[in-house]
Design an enzyme around this catalytic site. Sequence first.
Site, PDB file in Angstrom:
ATOM      1  N   LYS A   1     -33.473 -23.445   5.644  1.00 55.44           N
ATOM      2  CA  LYS A   1     -34.066 -24.166   6.770  1.00 55.44           C
ATOM      3  C   LYS A   1     -33.846 -23.420   8.080  1.00 55.44           C
ATOM      4  O   LYS A   1     -32.740 -22.947   8.369  1.00 55.44           O
ATOM      5  CB  LYS A   1     -33.470 -25.571   6.883  1.00 55.44           C
TER       6      LYS A   1
ATOM      7  N   LYS B   1     -45.174 -31.753  -3.364  1.00 55.94           N
ATOM      8  CA  LYS B   1     -44.222 -32.860  -3.417  1.00 55.94           C
ATOM      9  C   LYS B   1     -44.930 -34.092  -3.977  1.00 55.94           C
ATOM     10  O   LYS B   1     -45.990 -34.489  -3.493  1.00 55.94           O
ATOM     11  CB  LYS B   1     -43.643 -33.136  -2.039  1.00 55.94           C
TER      12      LYS B   1
END
Length: 374
Positions: A165, A271
Site C-alpha cells: 500500500k 473483488k
Amino acid sequence: MKIERIDLYTVDLPYAWGVYKLSGGRSLTSFDATIVRITADDGTVGWGESTPFGSTYVAAHARGVRAGIAELAPALLGRDPRRVERINDAMDAALSGHNHARTPLDVACWDLFGKAVGLPVCDLLGGSTDVPMPMISSIPARAPEEMRALVAEQRERGYRAHSIKIGALDAEGGPALDAERIATSLADRRPGEYFLVDANCGLLPESVLRMIQLLPDGLDFVLEAPCATWRETLSLRRRCPYPLVVDELSQLDADVAMVLDQDAADGIGLKISKAGGLTPGRRQRDICRAAGLTTSVQETTGSAIAFSAIVHLGATVPARMLRGVLNTQDMVALRTARFDAPVVDGGILPTTAPGLGITVDEDVLGDPVQTWEA
C-alpha cells in the site's frame, strides 16, 4: 429446493495487526461484517458474507449492506437457490445496484447449490485448474523498513504475492516516501514473487509521475488503482512505464468492457462483493480471459466465509492469467468458520467438500439480528 428462511448476522472483525493504513490518511482497526444464512425447505443451509473495507473504499458501507439485504431478501423467499441467474434477476427487480448487499445472498445460493448436488462451488463455476494458487498478502502503508519486515514475515508464511500500500500525502512525505516504500519492500524480492503496488485510488497523475522518477531502475511490479477517476487513470496510462491494474473503478461488467475498449489497464483486481457476487464474478472472469487481462481474485476484506468464495472462484482462472488470491481471513483476528483448504507448494487449492466447504461457528456469530421467512 426452495428458499424458506434467510437469517442476517453482524460481527466485528478486528484487523489482525492493529491499525491498517492506506492512501489519503485513511486508517482502519476493524471491519463490520454482514453474514447471511439461507435455509432451504429441506433443511440445507448456505452461507455468504459481505464486509466492506470501511466506508471510503468504494460506495458501500456495512449499514447500507444490511439495508440492501432487507430490500432483497423478501424477493428471494420461495425461489430455487440453485437457479443462480434467476436469483440475480429477482435481485435486479427488487433493488438497483448495491452490489455489496447482493453478494452474501448470491454466494449463499452457490453454497446451497453445491451442497444440493454434492459438488464444490469451483466445479459449478467451471472446474478447478488444480494448480495451487499464490496467496496475496496485504501490506499496510507504514515506514519503509517496517513494510519490508512485514513482507519478509508473510514470505516466511508462504505468501508468494504481496500488495504494497502506498499513497502518502505531501505532508507525510509524498512521492519520495512512496518511492522509498516500494524500493524497500521489493529489496529482498525472490524469484517467482509478484508485487502489486496499490494506491487504492489515492493519488493524482502528477503524484504518480513524480514518484516514478524517484524509483531505481529494474524494479518488477504492477501499479494498482493509482487514481480515483477514469479520466485520471487514462491520462496516467499513456505515460506510465509500469503495467497498470484497475480495482475500485472496475465494478460492473460494463466497467470491465470499458477497460478493454479504452485499453485502460493490463489486469483487473476482481473483488467478489464489488462485482455483486459469484454470478457476476464469473462473467467478469470470462471477459478478462477472453481479452487477455490478468486477474487477481480478492475481496474488500472478510473472514473465512468470504475467503472460501475467493478460493473457489480463483481456482477456475487459468493459471497463467491468475496473479493470486487475497487471503482475507489472515487480515482479521476473528475466525467465523473453519475452511480447510489444502496448501501445496506455497499455494492454496479449494476443498473438495460440497458447496463452499466451510463449517461456520454459529457461537461466534450469536443470534441473527433479522430474519425473513416464507
